[in-house]
Motif scaffolding. Sequence first.
Motif, PDB file in Angstrom:
ATOM      1  N   HIS A 211     -90.489 107.635  18.213  1.00 25.15           N
ATOM      2  CA  HIS A 211     -91.866 107.414  17.669  1.00 25.15           C
ATOM      3  C   HIS A 211     -92.916 108.575  18.197  1.00 25.15           C
ATOM      4  N   ARG A 214     -92.279 111.620  16.067  1.00 27.40           N
ATOM      5  CA  ARG A 214     -93.000 111.591  14.656  1.00 27.40           C
ATOM      6  C   ARG A 214     -94.410 111.330  14.606  1.00 27.40           C
ATOM      7  N   GLY A 215     -94.849 111.540  15.964  1.00 25.05           N
ATOM      8  CA  GLY A 215     -96.348 111.182  16.030  1.00 25.05           C
ATOM      9  C   GLY A 215     -96.810 110.043  15.679  1.00 25.05           C
ATOM     10  N   GLU A 216     -96.101 109.005  15.991  1.00 21.85           N
ATOM     11  CA  GLU A 216     -96.421 107.603  15.867  1.00 21.85           C
ATOM     12  C   GLU A 216     -96.859 106.842  17.427  1.00 21.85           C
ATOM     13  N   ARG A 217     -97.759 105.784  16.966  1.00 23.53           N
ATOM     14  CA  ARG A 217     -97.953 105.038  18.252  1.00 23.53           C
ATOM     15  C   ARG A 217     -96.875 104.497  18.728  1.00 23.53           C
ATOM     16  N   TYR A 218     -96.657 104.115  19.848  1.00 21.52           N
ATOM     17  CA  TYR A 218     -95.401 103.514  20.626  1.00 21.52           C
ATOM     18  C   TYR A 218     -95.962 102.809  21.857  1.00 21.52           C
ATOM     19  N   PRO A 240    -100.406 109.709  19.961  1.00 21.76           N
ATOM     20  CA  PRO A 240    -100.323 111.230  19.289  1.00 21.76           C
ATOM     21  C   PRO A 240    -101.573 111.765  19.245  1.00 21.76           C
TER      22      PRO A 240
END
Length: 653
Positions: A211, A214-218, A240
């Motif tokens: 995540h 991919r620059g996604e919040r997690y 991100p």
Amino acid sequence: MDRPETTRLLSAILIAALGVLLAGVFTGDVYQDVVLEGNAVWTALLENSVPYLLSAAIVGVGLWLGAAAEEVDATTVLRWTVASLVVVLALAAWVYLIQQRQGRVKPRIILAQLSAAAILGGIVIGLYSERQRRRQVELAVEKSRLEALFENTSDAVARIAFDGTDPVIVDVNPAFAETFGYAAGEANGRSFDDLFSEDHSDDDLAAFRAHARRGERYETEIERERADGVTGVFVVRFVPLDDAATTADGFAVYTDITETRRYADRLDALHEATRDLIAASTRSAVADRGVDAGATLLDLEISGIYFHTETPDGPALEPVATTEGAERTFGTIPTLHPGSSLAWAVYESGSIARFDDVRTADGLHNPETPIRSELIVPLGDHGVFIAGSRSVGAFDDADVALARILCANVRSALDGAGREQKLRARERELAEQNARLEEFTSIVSHDLRNPLNVATGYLEIAREEASADGNVDPTVLEQIDGALDRMNRLIEDLLTLARQGESIGETERVDLAAVAAAAWEHVDGPDATLSVETEATVEADPDRLQQLLENLFRNAVEHGPSDVRIVVGDLPDGAGFYVADDGPGIPEPDRERVFESGYTTREDGTGFGLAIVAEIVEAHGWEIAATEGEAGGARFEITGVATAETSAAEDAD
């Protein structure tokens, strides 16, 4: 060399080639001016100096794009360059062709058109530059805010950047260093995998990395040892970031939820302990379990429960359950009296009290107490719960909230245990009463009935002898027979009355008219009449209901005229049924007394018939009242009776 790299180099070469081409055009103009037209060299060079500089700049940009500007897309620059060139050439060609068609070429117009294009291009470039400048200012402000947040937040934060596919720690904030025990710069450059968690799941780490890449919040939850050696529970979030705002790809934010999780776990444990509290059968057992729950679940090692009680010296709060810590601290646990303790003030006010330092409070029981902090929670009329600590300010808001919940459960359990103890006492009392009744019925059944049977036997012998010699007055024997019969009926009524106190049998839906008809068959009233004006079906013990009706019918026959008329009917709205007669009725002052045992207005009456009726009614959970009937006689109304109609309505609800 991969395809994107090849495309970038070709684009850079083409841009440089355009610069060289333009320089060649300008060189041809110098040749024409100097060689062919004989103009001075310096004037030709001066005329083309700016074009030469522009050509050199174009060549330089091409070389720069090809050599050192990987972060700039050379293909995009080439597209815009060619597009601008085509637009300007097209504009010049358009104007030139129109002027040729008009038969006259106007260089000034061509120059003006190209100037307009240049001005428009300048405006576009200027607007774009201003937008970029404002964006840079905004990014600088955002970066400043991020830096301030990064440095000052209480959460542990690590700045993450990707080296290829591997997340690397760029920097950590002071809270991170303090929480996990890193010196300044010690964590920089280390793989984020090393700082994720000592006991992490590989799948969880892989998901976090995927995540983040991919620059996604997690968000995930981990356990990690803190600098103080305690394993804490943390929520780790990847946030991100815009590449232009910071040199990192994102932040890994650690939020410590150890205390929140601990509070939730303790709350769950309290709910589990509530079962044990409710299961306790005595108040002292509830107190023991409540104190144990406070010590083991809430870490209240010095605590106890005090019950309100009456002593020879007056009311007091007496300790009934205390922890071992309290006994070690105080030795002998004191009893608290009105006006001599903080606990008594809390008991009277009914409000919880927390003292960060009891030595500064008024009304302290023992000014030399080793306790510094104290938490006192009222338990309603039962007493108070007291928890103490040797440290100042030992109890926080979470402790107060959990103690409040514990004591609310203890109070409910104490209420239930009190009711249970009263119920058991009542059951013992009823058991003793039933034993006495059994003894009584045994005496009545055997010790009284046997002599009565003997007397009846002797009466029969006396009748036979009297009929043989004729010297005995038969009226005397009839009086004796009547007395013995009354004694027998009295015994029967006493036995019936004693046994009506037992629980009724299983109830069922019975036809009230059918039961009334069956009861009438056992009543001796040859001239009396019964009118049944009901079709109700009632929920009752059929045998007890028949006994009830028999006694009411017999009461009407015995107290009314020989041709008394008795009616059984329904009360309005299905509230129950009534039994009425047209006899002399019951005087209003006596309408409650008629249900008392032994009350009668007849010389030969037993006084138990209506008392038995009242017992049967009470056993069913009904109510009975004596009133005046429409014909002036007695009317008995039985209410609270469940009929088929009321049962159906309740089922529908």
